[in-house]
Design a protein around this motif. Structure first.
Motif, short mmCIF file in Angstrom:
data_model
loop_
_atom_site.label_atom_id
_atom_site.label_comp_id
_atom_site.label_asym_id
_atom_site.label_seq_id
_atom_site.Cartn_x
_atom_site.Cartn_y
_atom_site.Cartn_z
N GLU A 70 0.97 -1.61 0.17
CA GLU A 70 -0.10 0.35 -0.61
C GLU A 70 0.82 1.52 -0.25
O GLU A 70 0.29 2.67 -0.26
CB GLU A 70 -1.35 -0.46 1.26
N THR A 71 2.29 1.91 0.80
CA THR A 71 3.16 2.72 0.42
C THR A 71 4.39 2.49 0.33
O THR A 71 5.02 3.74 -0.20
CB THR A 71 3.12 3.12 2.11
N GLY A 72 5.30 1.48 -0.02
CA GLY A 72 5.88 1.40 -0.37
C GLY A 72 6.82 1.55 0.85
O GLY A 72 8.78 1.76 0.47
N VAL A 73 6.56 1.23 1.84
CA VAL A 73 7.57 1.01 3.16
C VAL A 73 7.59 0.17 4.07
O VAL A 73 6.47 -0.74 3.30
CB VAL A 73 6.77 2.51 4.08
N ARG A 74 9.25 -0.13 4.31
CA ARG A 74 9.32 -2.17 4.59
C ARG A 74 9.05 -1.56 5.91
O ARG A 74 9.86 -0.51 6.51
CB ARG A 74 10.58 -2.44 4.43
N VAL A 75 9.11 -2.71 7.19
CA VAL A 75 8.55 -2.71 8.10
C VAL A 75 8.96 -3.55 9.30
O VAL A 75 9.22 -4.91 8.21
CB VAL A 75 7.13 -2.53 8.68
N ALA A 76 9.75 -3.34 10.45
CA ALA A 76 10.12 -4.33 10.90
C ALA A 76 8.66 -4.80 11.73
O ALA A 76 8.37 -3.48 12.77
CB ALA A 76 11.11 -4.44 12.13
N ALA A 113 7.13 6.73 1.95
CA ALA A 113 5.91 6.54 1.74
C ALA A 113 5.53 7.30 0.65
O ALA A 113 5.73 7.96 -0.15
CB ALA A 113 5.37 6.84 2.76
N ARG A 114 4.33 6.39 -0.03
CA ARG A 114 4.17 7.16 -1.38
C ARG A 114 2.92 6.18 -1.73
O ARG A 114 2.51 4.66 -1.26
CB ARG A 114 4.57 6.62 -2.91
N VAL A 115 1.84 6.76 -2.50
CA VAL A 115 0.98 5.31 -3.02
C VAL A 115 1.32 4.74 -3.94
O VAL A 115 1.92 4.78 -4.90
CB VAL A 115 -0.25 6.59 -3.76
N ALA A 116 0.92 3.11 -3.26
CA ALA A 116 2.27 2.01 -3.80
C ALA A 116 0.61 1.05 -4.68
O ALA A 116 1.41 0.45 -5.59
CB ALA A 116 2.70 1.87 -2.86
#
Length: 158
Positions: A70-76, A113-116
């Protein structure tokens, strides 16, 4: 919103009747303590990130996947915040669903963060004291994630 193949397949068998589905919510914080939100394309409202757990997928993995998609952000994924059910959802096509949501606190580790995908109109980072209008349920789980208490799993959030 992208409906998973397994849900589309189920709908061919059960029609529009109520489906109880596994979901995840990811409360993503950056190193400045801001929260990542999306403005949903189906409602136009700002919301916390989340989605449906695929068959065979672990909930924490689903949370990380949904955020990336959804956002292009990788998370832990850091910790469990809450386990709760949603209200019954009546979709415009007549389908009924209710979700059991496993809510996680996550930390952004990479990506801008972006619209992915087509599920969001906008994404953005927000200070906790400057959040856009959100549902009471979202505000309650955000409060749980902002603290360091045990995971919430009892009576309905109010």
């Amino acid at each position: 919103m992208a409906t998973p193949d397994f849900v589309r397949e189920l709908r061919t068998q059960v029609g529009s009747q109520l489906l109880f589905l596994p979901g995840v919510t990811a409360l993503v914080f950056d190193d400045r303590g801001r929260l990542l939100l999306n403005r949903r394309s189906d409602t136009g409202n700002w919301a916390v990130l989340g989605g449906i757990v695929e068959p065979g997928e672990q909930p924490a993995d689903a949370a990380a996947r949904e955020v990336l998609e959804e956002t292009g952000v990788r998370v832990a994924v850091e910790r469990l915040v809450a386990v709760l059910t949603s209200e019954e959802v009546n979709y415009p096509n007549g389908d009924l669903a209710q979700f059991l949501s496993v809510v996680f606190r996550c930390r952004a580790v990479s990506g801008e963060a972006r619209v992915a995908d087509d599920e969001s109109l906008e994404v953005g980072w927000f200070a906790l004291d400057a959040l856009p209008k959100l549902s009471e349920r979202s505000l309650a789980v955000i409060a749980c994630a902002a603290g360091d208490g045990p995971a919430w799993f009892r009576a309905p959030l109010s």
